[in-house]
Scaffold this active site. Sequence first.
Site, short mmCIF file in Angstrom:
data_model
loop_
_atom_site.label_atom_id
_atom_site.label_comp_id
_atom_site.label_asym_id
_atom_site.label_seq_id
_atom_site.Cartn_x
_atom_site.Cartn_y
_atom_site.Cartn_z
N GLY A 39 0.46 -0.69 0.00
CA GLY A 39 0.00 0.00 0.00
C GLY A 39 0.79 1.19 0.00
O GLY A 39 0.77 1.83 0.58
N SER A 40 0.86 2.14 -1.20
CA SER A 40 1.74 3.35 -1.18
C SER A 40 1.67 4.06 -2.54
O SER A 40 1.51 3.43 -3.57
CB SER A 40 3.22 3.04 -0.94
OG SER A 40 3.40 2.37 0.28
N ASN A 41 1.76 5.33 -2.56
CA ASN A 41 1.77 6.18 -3.74
C ASN A 41 3.11 6.86 -3.87
O ASN A 41 3.73 7.22 -2.88
CB ASN A 41 0.71 7.30 -3.63
CG ASN A 41 -0.68 6.80 -3.31
OD1 ASN A 41 -1.12 5.81 -3.85
ND2 ASN A 41 -1.37 7.52 -2.42
N ASN A 43 1.32 0.80 -6.32
CA ASN A 43 1.13 -0.63 -6.11
C ASN A 43 0.34 -1.29 -7.24
O ASN A 43 -0.11 -2.42 -7.11
CB ASN A 43 0.46 -0.95 -4.77
CG ASN A 43 1.03 -0.19 -3.61
OD1 ASN A 43 0.32 0.54 -2.93
ND2 ASN A 43 2.32 -0.33 -3.37
#
Length: 767
Positions: free
Chosen positions: A235-237, A477
Site C-alpha cells: 500500500g503506497s503512492n 502498487n
Amino acid sequence: MPALDEAMLRGALPPLEGELRLPGLSAPVEVLRDTYGIPHLRAAGSGDAWFALGVVHAQDRLFQMELTRRRALGRAAEWLGPAAAEADILVRRLGMEVACRRDYAALGEAARTMLESYAAGVNAFLASGAPLPVEYALLEARPEPWEGWHSIAVMRRLGLLMGSVWFKLWRAAALPVVGAEGIARLRYDDGGADFLCIPPGQEASRHKADLSALAPAIRALLESLGLPGDETGGGSNNWAVGPARSRTGRPVLAGDPHRMFEMPNMYAQHHVACDSFDMIGLTVPGVPGFPHFAQNGRVAYCVTHAFMDIHDVFLERFEEGGARVMHAGEWTPARRREETIAVRGEGTRRFEVVETPNGPVIAGDAGRGTALSLRSVQFAETDLSFDCLPRMTGAGSVEGLFEATRGWGLIDHNLVAADTAGSIGHLVRARVPRRTRESGWLPMPGWTGEHNWRGWISHDDMPRVIDPAEGLIVTANNRVVADDHPDYLCTDCHPPYRAVRILERLRAKPDFGAEDAGAIHGDTLSPNALLLRDRMTAMTPLKGEAEALRARLLAWDGHMEAGAMEPTGYVALRRALTRILAERSGLAETGAHPWLAVAPGVAPMNQLWWALPNLLRRDDASLLGGWSWEDAIGAALHEAAATPAQAWGEAHRPRFAHPLSALFPEAAPLLEPRALPIGGDNDTVLANGLLAAAGPAAGYGALARYVFDVGDWDKSRWAVFHGVSGQPGSPHYADQHTDWAATRMVPMLYTWDAVRSDARSVQVLRP
C-alpha cells in the site's frame, strides 16, 4: 510498579541538550533538533555519523528498536505474551537469525563498518546512564546490547513476507470451495483494465490462469485435502514530475508509504551529514542509512511496494511420520529439529521445525503426509541489500542511484527518483527468480522438481524508465508492466485506481509545484463508490430505510470526505455485500482453514472486499449461490440501513495501537495518542484503508507524506502520522498529527543555515 502517569513519562526522557560524552566517537558530533524535534546530525566522518544516528535513534526509539528486533528473531512473546507466539514460531521456522548472520558475514567492508558504527552508537547510549523508555518499567525489563547484524534482522522483519504468499494461500484454501474456475475470480480488482507503471499511463489486459498448466497443482491440492482431483470445477503512492511540467523547471518528487498504524511509526525523520554526504529523509529505527525515502543534495528517491512475486509455496509429500520428503522424484531426508520460545505468562512453548529442499514448512503436518513449504527471496540465498546503503549516499544522478541499488533483495520496490540535472526515473528494485508463470497462482507440487528456480532476472533486465516522454511517473502498487513482459514478474497487485487518479490530476496541472502535492495526497474520490452507485441506479425501488439509504447514495458524488455522512452508508453497504458474497459462496468458512492460520493470518472478508468490484463490473454472479447482484445489493441495503448515521471521519477514526496496550490497558490512554477524524478509504489516493473483517475504522494509511522540491531543497516538506519521537512523554510524540490528518506537511529543513535558524535544542556528542 506504580501506575503509569505523566510524571513517569517525563522522567523517562533522556537529556537532549548540552554535552554527552560517549566512548567510541572519533570527533564531536553536533545534534540540532528543529521545531518538530527532528534531529539534524553533523559529524566529521561517516563512521561518526552512523554512530551518532545509533545514539539518536536510541534516544527517541529504543523500545521500538528492541521490540522489532525481538519480533524478527522470534522473541517478542517474551514481552507480549501468547498473542505474539505464533509469529515468533513462524520467524524461527523461516530461519531468520541464520539468514541475517549469513548476510552480515558476506557484506563488503563499507556496509559492515556502517553497521558496526551504528551498533556502537546504540550501545554507547545504553551505557550512558540515560533514563530508559517507560515501556521497560512496565515490562520490568532491561535493554539488551546491539550487534551489527541486528539491523539486517530489523530491516528484514519490516518487509517480511509482503506480497504473493498470502494470495497463494488464500486461493489454495478457496480451491475446494469454488473450484478452479472460481479461484480466477478471487484476484484483486483490475479496475476494468490494468493501468501500468511502465510505459507510464498505458493499460493492458491481465493474463488469465492456464487451467491445463495448473492441473497438476490443482489435482495435488485437492487430493491432499481428501477431495476428488477435479481441476475443472466449480500500500503506497509516489510520483515524479519532470522539469517541463513543473512550475519551477525543476523536478518534483512526492508520495506516501502506506502500512498498518502502530505506535511508534516504523519511520522517523532524520538529517545526517558528514564530510562525504549530506542526506535527509525517513530512517528506519534500528537501521543506519536511508533505505526508502531521502535526498542527498543531488538526487531524491522514494519507493512503493512493487508486488513482484518473490515467494513460492510448495505442497510437499512426506512419508508417513514425516522423516522423508519426495523431491525431484526421490525420497530425501527432511531436516527436523525441535525449538522452544519463551511466552510471557505461559512458560516455554515447544515446536518442531521441518525443512525440505524447497524451504521450511509453514503450514500443515509433515507427520500426516502433506504440508506447505516456502521458498522466499527473503531467506533462500545470501542477500547483499545492505551493501547498497553506503553506495546510495554518494549517488549523483538517477542513473547513479539505480546502479547503487544493484543487488537489493530484502523486499521489492518501485524506486522512483529525480535529480538536480532534471532527470526523473523509475526502476523495479528487486531480486526476482526465473520460473514459470504458473507458480504465481497456487502452491506448486514440491516433489517433481519442475518448479525450481532457474537463476535470477538480472538487475539490468528489471523494468525501468528514465525521462518518459510525458514527463510524468506514477506508481501506486498497480501492475508495473503488462503480462506479456519477457520475464514472469507478478500475478497479484493492487487495483489501479490511485495511480489513475494521481495521473489524471497531474495531467490537469501542467505547472505542478511542490506546494500542490498535499492536494493530491488528500484526494478522496472513490471510484468503487461510484461503481456501486451506478449499479443501484436501475434497481427496483425498495422500501423504508433501505430505499432512503439508496436515494442518499444515488445523490452522492463518491468523495470519502471526513465530514460527510454518505461514505459511512457506502462502507456499511459494501461490507454487507462482501459478507453476503462470503456466505453465499461458502468462502466464509475458509477462515478456519489451517493454511490461512499462518501468522498473521488471512481473513476471507478482507480478500473478498478487493475481489467484489470486478464481479460487479462484469455482472458475474457465479459465486452468489443462485442470487443476482440486484438480490444481493437489495439485501445488503436493508442490512446497511440499520447502521447508525455518523460522519465518516468519526466512523473511520483510527486507533494508533501501542504494542503494550493489551497487556497494560490502564496505561493505554498515555501510550496511544488519540487520532483525529480522517477521510479516504482503500480506493482513494488518501489511502486510509479499512479492513473489512474488522469494521469501518481506518486500519492502515500513510505513515508519512513527503514532497521533494529537487534542487531547492528547503522548500521540500513532509509529515508523519504522530511525531518524530517514540517516547510517550515527549512533546514530539504526536505534534505532527494535526497537520497529517489535514494532509498538510511541515518544513523539511536541509541547508544548515535554515537548520540553525530553526534549532530548538543543541546537543554535542563528544568522544
